[in-house]
Write a protein that holds these residues in place. Structure first.
Motif, PDB file in Angstrom:
ATOM      1  N   ALA A 279      -7.657  14.487   8.273  1.00  0.00           N
ATOM      2  CA  ALA A 279      -7.450  13.352   7.373  1.00  0.00           C
ATOM      3  C   ALA A 279      -8.092  13.654   6.023  1.00  0.00           C
ATOM      4  O   ALA A 279      -9.269  13.391   5.801  1.00  0.00           O
ATOM      5  N   ASP A 280      -7.305  14.188   5.096  1.00  0.00           N
ATOM      6  CA  ASP A 280      -7.834  14.624   3.813  1.00  0.00           C
ATOM      7  C   ASP A 280      -7.638  13.596   2.707  1.00  0.00           C
ATOM      8  O   ASP A 280      -7.774  13.885   1.529  1.00  0.00           O
ATOM      9  N   GLY A 281      -7.273  12.361   3.071  1.00  0.00           N
ATOM     10  CA  GLY A 281      -7.040  11.333   2.075  1.00  0.00           C
ATOM     11  C   GLY A 281      -5.584  11.201   1.680  1.00  0.00           C
ATOM     12  O   GLY A 281      -5.181  10.175   1.124  1.00  0.00           O
ATOM     13  N   GLN A 282      -4.783  12.239   1.923  1.00  0.00           N
ATOM     14  CA  GLN A 282      -3.358  12.208   1.619  1.00  0.00           C
ATOM     15  C   GLN A 282      -2.510  12.371   2.873  1.00  0.00           C
ATOM     16  O   GLN A 282      -1.304  12.546   2.794  1.00  0.00           O
ATOM     17  N   THR A 283      -3.168  12.339   4.020  1.00  0.00           N
ATOM     18  CA  THR A 283      -2.477  12.621   5.284  1.00  0.00           C
ATOM     19  C   THR A 283      -2.753  11.514   6.290  1.00  0.00           C
ATOM     20  O   THR A 283      -3.895  11.092   6.484  1.00  0.00           O
ATOM     21  N   GLU A 284      -1.666  11.028   6.912  1.00  0.00           N
ATOM     22  CA  GLU A 284      -1.780  10.092   8.030  1.00  0.00           C
ATOM     23  C   GLU A 284      -1.815  10.926   9.301  1.00  0.00           C
ATOM     24  O   GLU A 284      -0.951  11.777   9.530  1.00  0.00           O
TER      25      GLU A 284
ATOM     26  N   ALA B 127       0.841  -1.202   0.000  1.00  0.00           N
ATOM     27  CA  ALA B 127       0.000   0.000   0.000  1.00  0.00           C
ATOM     28  C   ALA B 127       0.877   1.254   0.000  1.00  0.00           C
ATOM     29  O   ALA B 127       1.901   1.308   0.687  1.00  0.00           O
ATOM     30  N   PRO B 128       0.514   2.267  -0.782  1.00  0.00           N
ATOM     31  CA  PRO B 128       1.335   3.485  -0.839  1.00  0.00           C
ATOM     32  C   PRO B 128       1.324   4.224   0.485  1.00  0.00           C
ATOM     33  O   PRO B 128       0.323   4.231   1.212  1.00  0.00           O
ATOM     34  N   ILE B 129       2.454   4.830   0.797  1.00  0.00           N
ATOM     35  CA  ILE B 129       2.569   5.622   2.017  1.00  0.00           C
ATOM     36  C   ILE B 129       2.001   7.012   1.739  1.00  0.00           C
ATOM     37  O   ILE B 129       2.346   7.649   0.728  1.00  0.00           O
ATOM     38  N   LEU B 130       1.140   7.472   2.606  1.00  0.00           N
ATOM     39  CA  LEU B 130       0.554   8.802   2.413  1.00  0.00           C
ATOM     40  C   LEU B 130       1.633   9.873   2.517  1.00  0.00           C
ATOM     41  O   LEU B 130       2.624   9.731   3.244  1.00  0.00           O
TER      42      LEU B 130
END
Length: 796
Positions: free
Chosen positions: A606-611, A521-524
């Motif tokens: 948590a905007d979908g690109q942030t952990e 899985a890609p890392i945010l």
């Protein structure tokens, strides 16, 4: 095989700082909780896992250890037959008790032959649960599992209640204390098992053979007096069961077939525990299977002899059971046979002492089998997985506690009356026999080994006969207590299957795509850390320190404002302490729902690109007063925000009680220093690292010198497999009596046979470093001792 010695990594120059041992903190420096200290005081020091395996037992000792339950049942089985026959048949009952006993012994012979087959086919763990699971699948096996869980529980109650009756028979003044005595004995046995006395099973040899010897003297002496015509009849005292009047003629001398079947079913309680040897084959000396099969036959012969002898003496002496259960029939026979003289009285006291001792200790058979059974069922995910964990003393503590609670509840519900427990007893036992026999039929039909047709006939007969006994018990004893088992067993089976269904659903959900999520899985792109701040104190400071260690892209402190005055005071204090480099956001929370406010904050971040990591300082208080004074808001917030994808809530604990204790210790230290005395250093308490090898020419690990050759010996504490600069590598941490460790690295190897946690080994090579710690790279090594796999767990 020794491996090739390799030096440390190239390029290590003098400028490199020498590594340190991997355990700079001594175990004595780590505080223990009050709860643990109390447990250690009550149960003793913890046992390490390599002490699990015990010495093998010869046939005489194994017979005593594994047969205490089945041997003890001869003390009450005859009485349970008479309790059914005497009220309906009167004196005719004494003409029927011996034939009924003979029929029960015929069933015993069939079951013994069946379990000889079980031992041969399943030499490690041959209980009915294992046989059923392997031949019918795990769901069908729960029939055997439920039956045995019930029978183990009732075994404890019956054995202890019968043992208490034997004591009261000798000391009638204790008749009003039957329930407290029974409960006390259960608690005593449970306490002993929590301490791990099961591992020292030889304690059962003496009482078992003492009981057999006393029964032999009673039977031989009693039959001799009967032959000489001097035995006589037992005196009928007040409190005995009233004699009934049989009808005329008929197959059963005027006693209805229904009551004969009831008497047969009650007498079947003599066979409880027959399967114990099939569960404990692994404790025998080699050849294990042969010794176990021979011991099983010996056990059945001794049981049959004692059971038949007591029944014959009861028929000859006309010993009528008492309604209260005391004195017992064996006690009546003992008084009649031995008489009232000094020698006779001494023999009678020995008989009652032996009977009470074997009956009470027979309950320990369940304490051996039940925890193993529930751990086995729990491993198959039909019971909670907590039941698979060994406790402080290498026993399944949760299973022991569960059995104790259930058996005490049963004793309280029946007021420790054996007659009330027997109707519930044999259904579970004979259901297990039935499942074992049926499973072995399936086994032989599937494998068709030598003499398989004979084996099918033997096991099929056992399954059919035992099923008939179950049906007889269920019908004839239904209104007298068997209904409890008839109702509880299906409910328990449903609960077991439902538990497994839930585990399988959860496993499917958790495992689906796990590898892809962990590795692919890609890392945010961004990582935001939010520290929730209620006030500025050491707990908050520790949370901020941990947040900085995470090196996030954005770090900020957030205070949810539910009190304006408190928020303003926090802002002012924040500036006074010079914390302005870390932004503090004060967010309005007008409805004072902290969980909802944190949830909205998490969703916004948590905007979908942030952990997003939310850190919550939690102040830990050991004493109950501290927990009363403070709430658990952090736990509630974690439960709410953890539902949002890519939002991770982490509690950062801070031990307030430890700080208080430290302040008290400093105050005491100042007093000592003020008195001019220097406080002694805390003594070093070495770790209990289990048995350690003694190898010539070795040095202690804490005395190793960097870049010096050395030979060490110790125990493998941990094993790690990971690439090292793209090369597969097996690492293990070796610990010795000094408590220090050294890392052993084998480059180019993913695994080495025998190297695992618990292995005792010696290694020789150049002491280098890895990760700032002492290490040996590709040393010569010698395996001193490799731990055996844990014995196949007993399950009846």
């Amino acid at each position: 095989m020794p491996e090739r010695l390799a030096p440390t990594s190239p390029g290590d120059g003098d400028h490199v700082k020498a590594p340190v041992h991997s355990d700079p903190i001594l175990p004595a420096d780590l505080p223990e909780s009050t709860r643990y200290r109390v447990k250690r005081f009550l149960l003793g020091p913890p046992l390490v896992s390599d002490r699990l395996s015990g010495q093998r037992l010869g046939k005489p000792t194994a017979l005593a250890v594994l047969s205490s339950d089945v041997m003890s049942s001869s003390a009450y089985a005859t009485e349970e037959i008479l309790r059914i026959l005497v009220p309906v048949g009167g004196l005719v009952a004494f003409s029927l008790v011996t034939p009924i006993t003979a029929v029960i012994l015929g069933v015993l012979a069939v079951v013994t032959l069946c379990y000889r087959e079980v031992v041969r086919a399943y030499p490690k763990a041959g209980g009915s649960y294992v046989v059923s699971r392997d031949n019918f699948g795990p769901n069908i096996a729960q029939i055997a599992g439920a039956a045995l869980l019930i029978s183990y529980t009732i075994t404890v109650a019956v054995s202890v209640a019968a043992g208490t009756d034997a004591i009261i028979s000798a000391v009638p003044a204790l008749s009003s204390q039957a329930v407290p005595l029974s409960v006390a004995f259960v608690l005593l046995i449970a306490y002993g098992n929590l301490r791990g006395i099961r591992e020292a099973g030889r304690v059962f040899a003496v009482p078992t053979y003492f009981f057999i010897a006393n029964m032999a003297v009673l039977i031989v002496y009693g039959l001799a007096k009967a032959v000489l015509g001097t035995l006589g009849h037992a005196h009928r005292a007040s409190g005995t069961i009233p004699l009934g009047h049989a009808g005329t003629g008929g197959l059963f001398l005027g006693v209805g077939a229904f009551f004969v079947l009831r008497a047969f079913a009650n007498g079947g309680s003599a066979m409880t525990g027959t399967e114990a040897i099939s569960n404990g084959v692994s404790i025998f000396r080699t050849p294990q299977t042969t010794n176990a099969r021979q011991t099983l036959v010996t056990m059945s012969l001794i049981l049959g002899t004692m059971f038949l002898g007591v029944s014959v003496l009861a028929a000859l002496s006309h010993a009528v059971p008492f309604a209260s259960g005391t004195p017992t029939v064996v006690s009546e026979i003992g008084k009649l046979v031995y008489g009232a003289g000094p020698v006779g009285s001494a023999l009678y006291i020995c008989l009652q002492a032996a009977t009470a001792l074997i009956l009470i200790l027979a309950a320990n058979t369940s304490y051996t089998g039940f925890p193993f059974l529930v751990s086995f069922v729990a491993e198959d995910s039909f019971l909670p997985h907590q039941l698979t964990v060994r406790g402080h003393r290498l026993v399944f503590s949760n299973g022991i506690i569960l059995l104790t609670v259930a058996s005490i509840a049963l004793l309280l519900a029946t007021r420790a009356q054996v007659a009330s427990l027997i109707p519930m007893y044999a259904i579970g036992v004979f259901t297990g026999f039935t499942m074992a026999g049926a499973g072995m039929v399936k086994h032989h039909l599937s494998h068709r080994q030598e003499h398989w047709r004979r084996s099918v006939a033997v096991n099929g007969t056992a399954a059919v006969v035992c099923l008939i006994v179950v049906l007889i018990f269920a019908v004839t004893e239904f209104t007298r207590g068997a209904w409890v088992v008839v109702v509880v067993m299906p409910a328990l089976i449903y609960g077991l299957v439902r538990t497994n269904h839930q585990y399988r659903i959860e496993r499917a959900v958790l495992e689906e795509g796990a590898a892809a999520l962990a590795c692919e899985a890609p890392i945010l792109r961004r990582h935001v850390v939010i520290v929730l701040v209620d006030r500025i104190d050491l707990a908050t400071a520790r949370a901020i320190q941990y947040a900085r260690a995470l090196a996030p892209d954005d770090l900020r402190a957030v205070h949810l404002n539910i009190d304006d005055h408190r928020a303003q005071a926090l802002i002012q204090r924040w500036g006074e302490l010079g914390l302005t480099r870390l932004p503090l956001d004060v967010i309005e929370c007008p409805d004072r729902r902290l969980g909802r406010g944190t949830l909205e904050l998490a969703v916004e971040a948590a905007d979908g690109q942030t952990e997003v990591s939310i850190l919550l300082p939690r102040r830990a208080y050991r004493r109950a007063w501290g927990r009363i004074l403070h709430d658990n808001t952090a736990d509630r917030i974690v439960a709410v925000v953890s539902k949002v994808p890519h939002v991770n809530a982490t509690i950062v604990p801070f031990d307030v009680a430890g700080i208080l204790d430290e302040q008290q210790a400093l105050a005491a230290l100042r007093q000592v220093v003020g008195d001019g005395r220097r406080p002694d250093a805390r003594p070093h308490v070495p770790k209990d690292v289990g048995t350690l090898p003694v190898v010539a020419g070795t040095v202690r690990i804490d005395q190793l010198q960097w870049r010096q050759p050395a030979r060490v010996a110790g125990r493998v504490r941990s094993v790690r497999v990971q690439p090292w600069s793209g090369v597969p590598a097996l690492e293990c941490s070796l610990i010795d009596a000094s408590g220090a460790t050294v890392t052993i690295v084998f480059l180019g190897r993913r695994q080495i046979a025998g190297i695992r946690t618990g292995t005792q080994m010696a290694a020789e090579g150049m002491v280098g470093e890895k990760g700032g710690k002492l290490a040996m790279i590709n040393p010569y090594f010698e395996l001193v001792s490799v731990p055996e796999d844990e014995e196949a767990r007993t399950s009846s």
